[in-house]
Design a protein around this motif. Sequence first.
Motif, short mmCIF file in Angstrom:
data_model
loop_
_atom_site.label_atom_id
_atom_site.label_comp_id
_atom_site.label_asym_id
_atom_site.label_seq_id
_atom_site.Cartn_x
_atom_site.Cartn_y
_atom_site.Cartn_z
N ILE A 96 39.68 -33.99 -5.34
CA ILE A 96 39.74 -33.51 -6.72
C ILE A 96 40.70 -32.32 -6.85
N LEU A 97 40.62 -31.38 -5.92
CA LEU A 97 41.37 -30.13 -6.05
C LEU A 97 42.78 -30.18 -5.46
N LEU A 98 42.97 -30.96 -4.38
CA LEU A 98 44.27 -30.98 -3.72
C LEU A 98 45.06 -32.26 -3.98
N GLY A 99 44.37 -33.40 -4.19
CA GLY A 99 45.07 -34.62 -4.56
C GLY A 99 45.41 -35.53 -3.39
N LYS A 100 45.99 -36.69 -3.75
CA LYS A 100 46.21 -37.75 -2.77
C LYS A 100 47.32 -37.43 -1.77
N GLU A 101 48.31 -36.60 -2.15
CA GLU A 101 49.38 -36.28 -1.21
C GLU A 101 48.86 -35.44 -0.05
N TYR A 102 48.06 -34.43 -0.35
CA TYR A 102 47.47 -33.62 0.72
C TYR A 102 46.50 -34.46 1.56
N LEU A 103 45.82 -35.39 0.92
CA LEU A 103 44.92 -36.29 1.65
C LEU A 103 45.71 -37.12 2.66
N GLY A 104 46.86 -37.62 2.23
CA GLY A 104 47.71 -38.40 3.13
C GLY A 104 48.24 -37.57 4.28
N ILE A 105 48.66 -36.33 4.00
CA ILE A 105 49.16 -35.43 5.04
C ILE A 105 48.06 -35.12 6.05
N HIS A 106 46.87 -34.85 5.55
CA HIS A 106 45.75 -34.51 6.42
C HIS A 106 45.44 -35.66 7.38
N GLY A 107 45.41 -36.89 6.86
CA GLY A 107 45.16 -38.05 7.71
C GLY A 107 46.28 -38.28 8.71
N LEU A 108 47.51 -38.04 8.30
CA LEU A 108 48.66 -38.23 9.19
C LEU A 108 48.66 -37.20 10.31
N PHE A 109 48.39 -35.93 9.98
CA PHE A 109 48.32 -34.88 11.01
C PHE A 109 47.25 -35.20 12.04
N ALA A 110 46.12 -35.69 11.55
CA ALA A 110 45.03 -36.04 12.48
C ALA A 110 45.49 -37.08 13.48
N ASN A 111 46.24 -38.07 13.02
CA ASN A 111 46.75 -39.11 13.92
C ASN A 111 47.78 -38.56 14.90
N ILE A 112 48.68 -37.72 14.42
CA ILE A 112 49.71 -37.15 15.30
C ILE A 112 49.06 -36.34 16.42
N LEU A 113 48.09 -35.49 16.06
CA LEU A 113 47.45 -34.65 17.06
C LEU A 113 46.58 -35.47 18.02
N THR A 114 46.03 -36.57 17.53
CA THR A 114 45.28 -37.44 18.43
C THR A 114 46.22 -38.08 19.44
N LEU A 115 47.40 -38.47 18.99
CA LEU A 115 48.40 -39.02 19.92
C LEU A 115 48.82 -37.97 20.95
N LEU A 116 48.99 -36.73 20.52
CA LEU A 116 49.36 -35.67 21.47
C LEU A 116 48.24 -35.40 22.46
N SER A 117 47.00 -35.62 22.04
CA SER A 117 45.87 -35.33 22.91
C SER A 117 45.76 -36.32 24.07
N LEU A 118 46.58 -37.36 24.05
CA LEU A 118 46.53 -38.32 25.16
C LEU A 118 46.89 -37.65 26.48
N LEU B 167 54.35 -25.53 8.25
CA LEU B 167 53.36 -24.47 8.48
C LEU B 167 51.96 -25.08 8.59
N TYR B 168 51.64 -26.03 7.70
CA TYR B 168 50.34 -26.71 7.78
C TYR B 168 50.17 -27.39 9.13
N TYR B 169 51.23 -28.06 9.55
CA TYR B 169 51.17 -28.79 10.82
C TYR B 169 50.93 -27.84 12.00
N ILE B 170 51.60 -26.69 12.01
CA ILE B 170 51.46 -25.74 13.12
C ILE B 170 50.03 -25.20 13.19
N ILE B 171 49.42 -24.92 12.03
CA ILE B 171 48.02 -24.47 12.02
C ILE B 171 47.11 -25.57 12.57
N TYR B 172 47.38 -26.81 12.13
CA TYR B 172 46.60 -27.95 12.62
C TYR B 172 46.77 -28.09 14.13
N LEU B 173 47.98 -27.89 14.61
CA LEU B 173 48.28 -27.96 16.05
C LEU B 173 47.50 -26.89 16.81
#
Length: 508
Positions: A37-59, A128-134
């Motif tokens: 509701i507050l951030l919208g579908k674009e941030y939702l997509g970014i959040h899901g994508l970052f989660a996948n990238i970091l999971t791949l790095l965690s291999l 910047l968002y990605y680096i914090i997630y990292l």
Amino acid sequence: MSSTTRIDNSKRNMIYGLFCQVITILFSFINRQIFIILLGKEYLGIHGLFANILTLLSLTEMGIGNAFLFFLYKPIRDRDYIKLRALLNFCRKLFIYVAVLVLVLGIIVVPLLPLIVDVDMEFNKIRLYYIIYLMNSVLSYFSVNKSMIIEADQKNFVISSFRTVIQVIQNIAQILLLLLFHDYMVYLLVQAGCTILYNISITYKAHKMYPYVFHGKAEQLNKENKKSILEMIRATLIYKVGIVVMNNTDNLLISIIITTVSVGYYSNYRMVESVISQFVSVLIRAITASLGDLNAENNQEHSLRTFKMLVFSFHGLSVFCSICLLLCINDFILLWIGEAYLLNMDVVIAMIFCFYVSNIITPVWVYRETMGLYQETKYLMLLAAFINLILSAVLGNLIGLSGIIAATGIARILTTVWYEPRILFKKRFKENVNAYYVQQIGYIMQSLLCVAVIYCATKHFPVSLIGMFGKVLVTFIVVLLIFALFNREKAEYTYLKKMVKEIVRKYK
């Protein structure tokens, strides 16, 4: 350890795990709804994508955790504290290297983000968002050796309790701060702060539970033990790389072939599916250490009997969960966040197909891990991941989102579903695997019968909470009756009934 003690530990882990999971789920869905509701579908997509990238790095750490759990079972069983100190000291050092490696690889990905992310947003913010997630991901490695001994000691309920409390704190803080600031960066900073809080909490608890391990002299493993562990880690790493690539490239391909926004839509469905998967995972985590203890006894007859009972149990559980998802997931999405976020039914079917295929093979995977069968299967998942990538690219361009998703299930069927049981029966049970294949085909036919009966019985149910509850109830009754009817004369059914009766009688 006696079978009664194993059952007690598994039951306690299961009860705590299920309770904690319910609490976590409630807060997670509220959190996600406010996020949308507050951030919208674009941030939702970014959040899901970052989660996948970091999971791949965690291999980079995949293999270390599983290998060390395997090596911890016996010294815990034998109360060999010197060996435990040496193992956990070596484990701590390896995870420090992993954290550094994930950080380095994560930074290397930063220049590639414009090629992956497809949203109308300033890229400086995205970086910047990605680096914090990292950084949150890197921080998560600093308490792994502490939680590992708790899990190997069949006390996963302790980890569940701590994780749930921290996640509730995280969700409440994220919800309140989103309402106040509408800022994704604050949302990520809370996540990182709660990771630090979890590290401190689980470290304190582990030191309190096992002072003779963590407060003693830091022992060193001899070269022979290090060699055995590193060989197991290499084999496990190869296998786990395949798993990570198999399970976590869909969002990347969806972002590249379709759009990043589509990742957001799909992530809502994955969140609902992951709720069910997490409940199943609670059961798996509850019994894994107990199975590790059982398999350490080398009682082949008992181990095989338990395996057959688990195959039966997990197939019934898989078909129940799969049908509930099939009938209810679109209803739930509609009632939760609205019609705008609905996906076509072909996507739903593809997702549930993958879920079903993955879960019916679970007992084989659990036995592989507790028996250390990685050398024999280490390249198999890489092959499956390669097939999955090719199929995803082809089917994604031909039929879209459902093709990318279905490719994962097809790749599993072509590789792990038939080959891993063959290795398990040949190397450990010393029996012909054909009876297992026949058994699984029989269960699949029973599952299809369940789908047909339940669909006919529920197709006119309303789209409402009551309607969903009715579908779940009908599914439970029909699956229970059909599986009991077709399997009532089998040894695994009798064994399961006996175990359930013993537990009920003891804990009335």
